[in-house]
Design a protein around this motif. Structure first.
Motif, PDB file in Angstrom:
ATOM      1  N   GLN A 182      -6.012 -14.080  -2.015  1.00 37.44           N
ATOM      2  CA  GLN A 182      -6.607 -15.284  -1.443  1.00 37.44           C
ATOM      3  C   GLN A 182      -6.354 -15.398   0.052  1.00 37.44           C
TER       4      GLN A 182
ATOM      5  N   ASP B 278      -9.056 -16.597   2.937  1.00 45.32           N
ATOM      6  CA  ASP B 278      -8.790 -17.789   3.747  1.00 45.32           C
ATOM      7  C   ASP B 278      -8.876 -17.455   5.238  1.00 45.32           C
TER       8      ASP B 278
ATOM      9  N   GLU C  25     -12.574 -16.590   6.320  1.00 45.73           N
ATOM     10  CA  GLU C  25     -13.381 -17.798   6.469  1.00 45.73           C
ATOM     11  C   GLU C  25     -13.037 -18.527   7.760  1.00 45.73           C
TER      12      GLU C  25
ATOM     13  N   ASN D 168     -16.928 -15.426  -2.421  1.00 44.90           N
ATOM     14  CA  ASN D 168     -15.845 -15.664  -1.461  1.00 44.90           C
ATOM     15  C   ASN D 168     -16.148 -16.762  -0.457  1.00 44.90           C
TER      16      ASN D 168
ATOM     17  N   ARG E  38     -14.342 -18.763  -5.764  1.00 46.73           N
ATOM     18  CA  ARG E  38     -13.112 -18.947  -5.000  1.00 46.73           C
ATOM     19  C   ARG E  38     -12.662 -20.406  -5.017  1.00 46.73           C
TER      20      ARG E  38
ATOM     21  N   PRO F  77     -10.445 -22.474  -2.725  1.00 45.49           N
ATOM     22  CA  PRO F  77      -9.810 -22.385  -1.405  1.00 45.49           C
ATOM     23  C   PRO F  77      -8.480 -23.138  -1.331  1.00 45.49           C
TER      24      PRO F  77
END
Length: 785
Positions: A345, A349, A352, A420, A463, A465
């Motif tokens: 993850q 993160d 993004e 994602n 996903r 987040p």
């Protein structure tokens, strides 16, 4: 005569990856900020003149060019680097959009490059100035390397890397067989030109920035299946940089950031192809160090292109040369590779955050112009490239950035589909006969919807987040609520047969939050979910800034007046809870106002908006905070320091930071038996021979030459010459101890009058059996401060 590649024996090369990506041609962006940026970027691509980009290649091959080179960096030693980026961008744009004119441009570029390569008769396809002499020297084993020059040529392997990448991408994204063969022939030339270099020679050569040569040669190995290119790629691994990473030791402070990141991309690429746990561990360590300890809110890193100390980000606030876009471009490439091997993850993160807040923000939505530095300094601004004048590295990589937004939205493993990123798009999964559409207004809306356009048996992975707030995500399938269960990797797993028309809707609650600047805890960035918020400002009445960069060597720097610290807006409150006093603007889901309860001083009625939508303005991104008791003292301290800096700046005619790439290139650095490095966060240069710079003084106003030293250096004897005249003989004693010191040397009117066209030549010459330097700063002054 060059042997064709089919004569070479190919063998199987394993690949240690857990996740696969879809080809760009399988993902189409739907209407959003990203699709608009992609379209604007294609307009910029098509506005460039291919003949001018190809001109240096014709010249290098001894052929008559069809047009004149572009200027700027394309005529200053990096001639030809843009053509490689251009090939990559065209290839990706064709895959992402099927734009017919883009494909015509790509085909024409490759046709001409093929003829140029044939004219070279040895597989070479570069445009490095004076390249024939350079490659002859390397072929014979001659290596004279510095941080940014190899045999007195500016970063030639870095330059070569761009065309190699362009040919690779023409094969990967456009399936062009001619490009594939050209790439292989070029790689064989590299093997030949480095054949006579010992391992020691290779390591000496790799002191000079070389881009991602190890990555590209690993890619050639993957494309051909030939282990010989794996071995050649490994020869381009710089051991002095790699070994500390293997040992998990942080030796990054002071290093030129974008010199290092592509090397690590190469390490991880080799790790995947050779199943090397050692290289993978080194790559992971580097990524974690840079992302967790050296990056700011937008996901970018570096000040003046270099890594600063992990415990002190003050230079981010002081300097206007903030995070470089190329760094994030390359760090996202590394992130994709690491995620492919281990879908964690933390990688998504970061991807993004950097994609929205740095990459998307780096394009001017009006012209498609691109940004080099994004200042974090309060109330500064950015400048954008223009088609005719801006040929910087961040223009080349920027042309690629805005063509490949579809590359990380989805990933897959067997029949598992990983979502994602929340970007409107359509995915066509040909091998499974599945098409899905993602509809979302994110981040203006806190939800996304997956619509199946065909029956499917895929296992869906949505996903979850880390920034989701409240009671967590809410999920519905065809309008019916479904209990959410999160996998250890951070995904909501949905296992069921899907029918055409099925809809999965995911709500992702977001809220305002703040994040401190590492090492400077009284400065805060504001977020809404993963989106950095900023505000436009206008600290100088009637100011007219030019946001489009000119064609000067350092035109990519926003060099307008900096805002004094006493004019910077500041939150004043006893508690760090000012985010509670930030609320939405009615009718504008991603605009926020600051109420009086937040204690904001110095900016009336600011409107906070996503930083990626804020353009052509000064801005506040990091906000200071103080308690009422701290306020006066802090402002007085900062004002005193800034006053001294402003006084020195007002007297400075020109200056050089020795050992830093752009300042040295700008000031015509040359030298013999010279070296550069870092000490306590500052760059130095010294030489057992000599080195020199050219400093500007158009009106011949100079009266003082100021040199910065490390006070503990001793036993070094050298002379300082200005315009051929010795102005000082220096013998360091070490008496000042472990601190930086400045020494002023007066310049006579006669010496100043000897400047050629307002330019002084400052040379440092070592005495016999000694060293000139280390020199930490060179500054021409009108008068002593």
């Amino acid at each position: 005569m060059l042997l064709k590649y089919w004569l070479i024996l190919a063998v199987y090369i394993p690949s240690a990856v857990a996740m696969d990506y879809f080809h760009l041609s399988q993902v189409r962006l739907l209407e959003s900020d990203f699709s608009r940026a992609q379209s604007r970027n294609i307009e910029y691509l098509l506005a460039l003149d291919p003949e001018r980009l190809l001109a240096p290649y014709y010249t290098a091959a001894g052929l008559e060019p069809k047009a004149v080179n572009y200027g700027n960096w394309e005529s200053a030693g990096l001639d030809g680097h843009m053509a490689g980026h251009y090939l990559s961008a065209l290839s990706m744009a064709w895959a992402a959009t099927a734009n017919v004119e883009v494909k015509r441009r790509l085909d024409d570029m490759l046709l001409q490059l093929s003829e140029i390569q044939k004219a070279n008769r040895n597989g070479y396809l570069g445009a490095v100035p004076n390249g024939k002499l350079l490659w002859q020297q390397l072929s014979s084993g001659k290596v004279e390397a510095d941080l940014f020059t190899l045999n007195r040529t500016w970063v030639p392997w870095y330059n070569i890397h761009k065309m190699l990448a362009g040919l690779r991408d023409a094969w990967w994204y456009a399936s062009d067989n001619t490009a594939k063969q050209m790439l292989i022939d070029f790689a064989l030339w590299i093997e030949a030109v480095t054949a006579n270099l010992s391992d020691g020679d290779m390591q000496a050569m790799l002191i000079t920035e070389y881009g991602g040569m190890n990555e590209l040669l690993a890619d050639v190995a993957d494309i051909t299946g030939d282990q010989r290119f794996i071995q050649l790629a490994k020869r381009f691994n710089q051991q002095s940089f790699l070994q500390p990473l293997i040992e998990q030791k942080d030796k990054l402070s002071g290093l030129h950031a974008n010199t290092q990141i592509p090397k690590v991309v190469g390490f991880e690429r080799l790790a995947a192809l050779t199943e090397s746990k050692t290289l993978h561990s080194a790559s992971e360590y580097f990524w974690k160090n840079v992302v967790d300890s050296r990056s700011v809110a937008i996901g970018g890193n570096s000040v003046r292109e270099h890594f600063h100390a992990t415990d002190d980000f003050q230079s981010m606030l002081d300097e206007v040369e903030g995070p470089e876009t190329c760094n994030t471009y390359n760090l996202l490439k590394l992130t994709r590779l690491l995620y492919q091997r281990a879908p964690k993850q933390q990688y998504v993160d970061y991807y993004e955050r950097a994609l929205y807040n740095h990459i998307l923000s780096s394009q001017d939505p009006k012209t498609g112009g691109l940004v080099y530095f994004t200042p974090m300094r309060p109330q500064h601004y950015r400048v954008y490239s223009s088609v005719e004048d801006g040929m910087w590295c961040c223009v080349g990589s920027g042309l690629e950035n805005h063509t490949k937004y579809g590359e990380f939205i989805y990933a897959y493993q067997a029949n598992e589909l990983y979502v994602n990123l929340f970007i409107p798009s359509r995915l066509r999964w040909d091998s499974l006969g599945t098409t899905i559409r993602q509809e979302t207004g994110f981040p203006d809306q806190d939800s996304t919807r997956i619509i199946f356009e065909s029956d499917s048996s895929v296992s869906l992975r949505l996903r979850y987040p880390s920034w989701v707030t409240g009671d967590g995500p809410h999920l519905t399938i065809n309008g019916k609520p479904v209990k959410v269960e999160i996998s250890p990797q951070g995904y909501i797993e949905l296992e069921r047969p899907w029918s055409k028309g099925d809809q999965v809707e995911l709500h992702l609650p977001m809220s305002i939050s703040s994040e401190t600047l590492p090492g400077v805890p009284d400065y805060h960035a504001l977020f809404y979910g993963p989106i950095v918020l900023a505000a436009k400002t206008q600290p100088f009445a009637g100011e007219q800034l030019d946001f489009i960069a000119d064609d000067s060597r350092m035109g990519h720097i926003a060099s307008g007046e900096v805002c004094p610290v006493d004019r910077v807006p500041i939150f004043v409150s006893d508690k760090l809870d000012f985010t509670k006093n930030i609320s939405r603007v009615a009718g504008n889901p991603l605009q926020f106002s600051v109420t009086e309860g937040a204690g904001l001083m110095g900016l009336a009625k600011p409107v906070l908006m996503p930083f990626y939508r804020l353009h052509r303005s000064r801005y506040m991104l990091y906000w200071p905070h103080a308690t009422p008791a701290q306020l006066v003292k802090k402002q007085q301290q900062r004002k005193l320091l800034e006053g001294k800096h402003k006084r020195l700046s007002s007297l400075t005619l020109d200056q050089v930071s020795p050992g830093e790439q752009q300042p040295e290139v700008e000031h015509d650095y040359t030298g013999q038996e010279a070296e550069a490095g870092v000490n306590f966060g500052r760059h130095w240069r010294h030489a057992s021979g000599w080195f020199e710079y050219t400093l500007a003084d158009e009106k011949l106003q100079a009266t003082v030459l100021r040199i910065d030293y490390w006070g503990a250096d001793k036993g070094r004897r050298f002379s300082i010459e200005v315009n051929g005249v010795t102005v000082a003989v220096v013998e360091s004693s070490g008496e000042h101890g472990a601190t930086f010191i400045s020494q002023d040397y007066p310049l006579s009117d006669k010496i100043v009058s000897m400047a050629v066209e307002g330019r002084h030549r400052v040379r440092f010459v070592a005495a016999e059996n000694s060293i000139a330097g280390g020199i930490y700063g060179v500054r021409l002054l009108k008068a002593a401060p």
